[in-house]
Design an enzyme around this catalytic site. Structure first.
Site, PDB file in Angstrom:
ATOM      1  N   CYS A  29      57.073   9.985  55.948  1.00 51.13           N
ATOM      2  CA  CYS A  29      56.334  11.246  56.043  1.00 51.13           C
ATOM      3  C   CYS A  29      55.578  11.214  57.360  1.00 51.13           C
ATOM      4  O   CYS A  29      54.721  10.348  57.566  1.00 51.13           O
ATOM      5  CB  CYS A  29      55.371  11.374  54.862  1.00 51.13           C
ATOM      6  SG  CYS A  29      54.280  12.821  54.942  1.00 51.13           S
ATOM      7  N   CYS A  37      38.925  13.557  63.762  1.00 55.25           N
ATOM      8  CA  CYS A  37      38.688  12.917  62.465  1.00 55.25           C
ATOM      9  C   CYS A  37      37.219  12.675  62.144  1.00 55.25           C
ATOM     10  O   CYS A  37      36.524  11.945  62.875  1.00 55.25           O
ATOM     11  CB  CYS A  37      39.455  11.597  62.400  1.00 55.25           C
ATOM     12  SG  CYS A  37      39.343  10.832  60.759  1.00 55.25           S
ATOM     13  N   CYS A  76      52.728   7.776  47.669  1.00 54.11           N
ATOM     14  CA  CYS A  76      52.716   7.741  49.122  1.00 54.11           C
ATOM     15  C   CYS A  76      51.438   7.040  49.566  1.00 54.11           C
ATOM     16  O   CYS A  76      50.421   7.119  48.880  1.00 54.11           O
ATOM     17  CB  CYS A  76      52.761   9.165  49.682  1.00 54.11           C
ATOM     18  SG  CYS A  76      52.655   9.273  51.493  1.00 54.11           S
ATOM     19  N   CYS A  93      39.974   8.938  66.998  1.00 53.67           N
ATOM     20  CA  CYS A  93      40.744  10.182  66.896  1.00 53.67           C
ATOM     21  C   CYS A  93      39.789  11.374  66.992  1.00 53.67           C
ATOM     22  O   CYS A  93      38.837  11.484  66.206  1.00 53.67           O
ATOM     23  CB  CYS A  93      41.510  10.227  65.579  1.00 53.67           C
ATOM     24  SG  CYS A  93      42.553   8.770  65.296  1.00 53.67           S
ATOM     25  N   CYS A 141      36.038   4.241  59.946  1.00 52.03           N
ATOM     26  CA  CYS A 141      37.238   3.876  60.700  1.00 52.03           C
ATOM     27  C   CYS A 141      36.868   3.542  62.152  1.00 52.03           C
ATOM     28  O   CYS A 141      36.093   4.263  62.785  1.00 52.03           O
ATOM     29  CB  CYS A 141      38.248   5.019  60.669  1.00 52.03           C
ATOM     30  SG  CYS A 141      39.795   4.623  61.523  1.00 52.03           S
ATOM     31  N   CYS A 146      49.254  10.719  47.144  1.00 52.33           N
ATOM     32  CA  CYS A 146      49.201  10.073  48.458  1.00 52.33           C
ATOM     33  C   CYS A 146      47.830   9.441  48.629  1.00 52.33           C
ATOM     34  O   CYS A 146      46.816  10.139  48.578  1.00 52.33           O
ATOM     35  CB  CYS A 146      49.468  11.085  49.566  1.00 52.33           C
ATOM     36  SG  CYS A 146      49.572  10.315  51.206  1.00 52.33           S
ATOM     37  N   ARG A 169      55.653  20.291  54.950  1.00 53.31           N
ATOM     38  CA  ARG A 169      54.444  20.410  54.131  1.00 53.31           C
ATOM     39  C   ARG A 169      53.379  21.250  54.827  1.00 53.31           C
ATOM     40  O   ARG A 169      52.972  20.956  55.944  1.00 53.31           O
ATOM     41  CB  ARG A 169      53.871  19.032  53.800  1.00 53.31           C
ATOM     42  CG  ARG A 169      52.595  19.109  52.957  1.00 53.31           C
ATOM     43  CD  ARG A 169      52.143  17.759  52.450  1.00 53.31           C
ATOM     44  NE  ARG A 169      53.103  17.257  51.475  1.00 53.31           N
ATOM     45  CZ  ARG A 169      53.714  16.078  51.562  1.00 53.31           C
ATOM     46  NH1 ARG A 169      53.480  15.289  52.575  1.00 53.31           N
ATOM     47  NH2 ARG A 169      54.550  15.703  50.627  1.00 53.31           N
TER      48      ARG A 169
END
Length: 361
Positions: free
Chosen positions: A190, A61, A130, A58, A54, A98, A262
């Site tokens: 979500c 991450c 999702c 972040c 990616c 998801c 969640r």
């Protein structure tokens, strides 16, 4: 019946968060029982359909290409691979799959077409679908909706103020714009965040202000405890205390009474007793499976033992919102537009992110 409020202030939410624990639990559990069956928990399986590489920075991450975390990247999974995983998830008690891809944003083309086919395939298995694919345009949201997408995950992560200490490659407003694009379809939202990233209680409250003032509020709000991964800028952060997690869950339940809250990342560090307290405080959804994208998660069989011990029942699919219809690709009303949206790149420097990107080279 408690009324859903959309004008919470940070001060009000901080006051709730800091209530004596017994008062907080009583209020949260009472509101939970008004709006939900306290013995029913929605079970989702999170599947990384494209891992690693990616371009974002972040700080939490391990999939960011610039950090050195040992995560092995893989190309986009095939539709048949995803179908096989979905069937296994269904057999183990999950009602939702998801799918996560380590992308900055969705791009029209063969890979997105493949994801749309995955959505069609899983929806036809009578499971909720999702996706979490990064930022997306209104047209892309409509294409996902046509395919039969049930929910789109796009976490705010933290407060708008603290966001600048976590991520420099995109802006907080991009998150809100993507959620707004999803809201122009029939897809549910979500969106939640992470605690334990070095933020203050004021930042946790700020995140809940941003989520609760959305109208409608998100149908699902994941509350994650940071899993500090070696090689990321946040590798030295201390684990979140279970009492912090319970307080965050309870506060979220009070502020967003109709939302499914969640219990997400970080459950491997929680005892069964701690998780039971979270369920009592208003959590009514979990991720099952041995991994959450790339971080550890409790074994699904252990989760089912915990459910049996607590008398919890997995929620059936499409309990809250009816099953969307799938439109086949050849019948789609929304053609790819080959859009090139100008998602923001704030460009400020986060020292610990820079240091982590240099370390290990």
């Amino acid at each position: 019946m408690s009324i859903t409020k959309h004008n919470w202030t940070k001060e009000e939410i901080i006051a709730i968060y800091n209530k004596p624990m017994m008062d907080l639990l009583y209020e949260a559990a009472s509101i939970h029982r008004e709006h939900h069956d306290p013995n029913v928990v929605q079970v989702s399986t999170l599947l990384s359909i494209k891992t690693g590489g990616c371009p974002e920075d972040c700080g939490y991450c391990p999939q960011a290409a610039r950090y050195h975390t040992g995560v092995e990247g893989n190309e986009l999974m095939s539709v048949n691979q995803v179908k096989a995983q979905a069937l296994r998830a269904k057999e183990s008690g999950s009602s939702r799959v998801c799918m996560g891809a380590a992308w900055r944003n969705v791009k029209d083309g063969p890979e997105f077409d493949q994801v749309l086919e995955m959505v069609r395939t899983i929806n036809k298995l009578d499971m909720e679908v999702c996706c979490t694919l990064g930022m997306l345009t209104e047209n892309q949201a409509h294409r996902l909706a046509e395919a039969g997408l049930y929910a789109y995950n796009h976490n705010l992560d933290t407060s708008e103020e603290y966001y600048k200490e976590v991520i420099s490659t995109r802006g907080f407003e991009d998150r809100l714009e993507t959620i707004d694009n999803v809201r122009k379809t029939n897809v549910t939202v979500c969106s939640g965040g992470i605690i334990g990233m070095g933020e203050r209680i004021e930042d946790r409250a700020g995140m809940l202000v941003a989520l609760s003032t959305l109208n409608p509020q998100p149908e699902s709000v994941p509350i994650n405890a940071l899993v500090a991964v070696e090689g990321t800028p946040m590798e030295e952060e201390k684990p979140v205390e279970i009492w912090e997690m319970i307080r965050m869950v309870a506060t979220t339940r009070i502020v967003m009474p109709e939302t499914q809250v969640r219990l997400s990342a970080g459950r491997t560090n929680m005892s069964r007793e701690g998780q039971a307290m979270c369920f009592f405080a208003g959590a009514n959804s979990i991720f099952a499976g041995d991994k959450l994208l790339t971080t550890p998660n409790p074994d699904v069989n252990e989760d089912m033992k915990m459910f049996e011990m607590l008398g919890l029942i997995p929620q059936k699919p499409f309990t809250k919102v009816s099953q969307p219809k799938t439109v086949e690709a050849e019948d789609s009303q929304f053609a790819p537009l080959d859009e090139k949206p100008k998602w923001s790149r704030p460009g400020h420097v986060i020292e610990r992110n820079v240091e982590a990107s240099i370390k290990g080279k």
